[in-house]
Design a protein around this motif. Structure first.
Motif, PDB file in Angstrom:
ATOM      1  N   CYS A  45       0.830  -1.209   0.000  1.00 13.94           N
ATOM      2  CA  CYS A  45       0.000   0.000   0.000  1.00 13.94           C
ATOM      3  C   CYS A  45       0.862   1.257   0.000  1.00 13.94           C
ATOM      4  CB  CYS A  45      -0.951  -0.010   1.197  1.00 13.94           C
ATOM      5  SG  CYS A  45      -2.218  -1.273   1.107  1.00 13.94           S
ATOM      6  N   ILE A  49       0.794   4.228  -2.871  1.00 16.14           N
ATOM      7  CA  ILE A  49       0.583   5.626  -2.511  1.00 16.14           C
ATOM      8  C   ILE A  49       1.764   6.483  -2.971  1.00 16.14           C
ATOM      9  CG2 ILE A  49       0.418   7.221  -0.555  1.00 16.14           C
ATOM     10  CD1 ILE A  49      -1.165   4.907   0.871  1.00 16.14           C
ATOM     11  N   GLN A  69      -8.200  10.140  -3.918  1.00 12.35           N
ATOM     12  CA  GLN A  69      -9.337   9.213  -3.887  1.00 12.35           C
ATOM     13  C   GLN A  69      -9.114   7.963  -4.744  1.00 12.35           C
ATOM     14  OE1 GLN A  69     -12.012   9.689  -1.826  1.00 12.35           O
ATOM     15  NE2 GLN A  69     -12.567   7.602  -2.370  1.00 12.35           N
ATOM     16  N   SER A  72      -7.041   5.483  -2.842  1.00 15.16           N
ATOM     17  CA  SER A  72      -7.827   4.962  -1.731  1.00 15.16           C
ATOM     18  C   SER A  72      -8.799   3.893  -2.204  1.00 15.16           C
ATOM     19  CB  SER A  72      -8.593   6.099  -1.062  1.00 15.16           C
ATOM     20  OG  SER A  72      -9.474   5.603  -0.092  1.00 15.16           O
ATOM     21  N   ARG A  76      -8.707   0.007  -1.087  1.00 14.93           N
ATOM     22  CA  ARG A  76      -9.915  -0.538  -0.462  1.00 14.93           C
ATOM     23  C   ARG A  76     -10.430  -1.721  -1.262  1.00 14.93           C
ATOM     24  NH1 ARG A  76     -15.602   0.843  -0.724  1.00 14.93           N
ATOM     25  NH2 ARG A  76     -14.953   2.203  -2.394  1.00 14.93           N
TER      26      ARG A  76
END
Length: 85
Positions: A45, A49, A69, A72, A76
């Motif tokens: 992750c 990012i 977003q 994310s 998710r």
């Protein structure tokens, strides 16, 4: 943009290999497999990012909550699992 980066990486394979190397670094001490896997997921992750922020920076795009977003959603999606969507 981000999904194009993440797909070739093959999340499960990347995490599996990273967890293996974490285990190898501590001589495969028993009882630590879950910790290795979770640490590898966090590293995956973090990598996504960082790559996304670098792409925004390279394109001179502002780094805002809204601009993050897509990353994310991708994280998710990966964490929930494909069967639960």
């Amino acid at each position: 943009m981000l999904s194009a980066l993440a797909k070739p990486l093959n999340r499960d394979q990347w995490i599996s290999e990273a967890a293996y190397f974490l285990a190898k670094a501590r001589d495969f001490e028993s009882g630590k497999a879950l910790n290795d896997w979770l640490e590898a997921e966090i590293a995956y992750c973090d990598m996504l990012i960082s790559a996304y922020i670098a792409a925004l920076d390279e394109d001179n795009q502002p780094i805002t909550i809204c601009s993050l977003q897509p990353v994310s959603n991708l994280i998710r999606y990966r964490e929930i699992g494909r069967d639960n969507i």
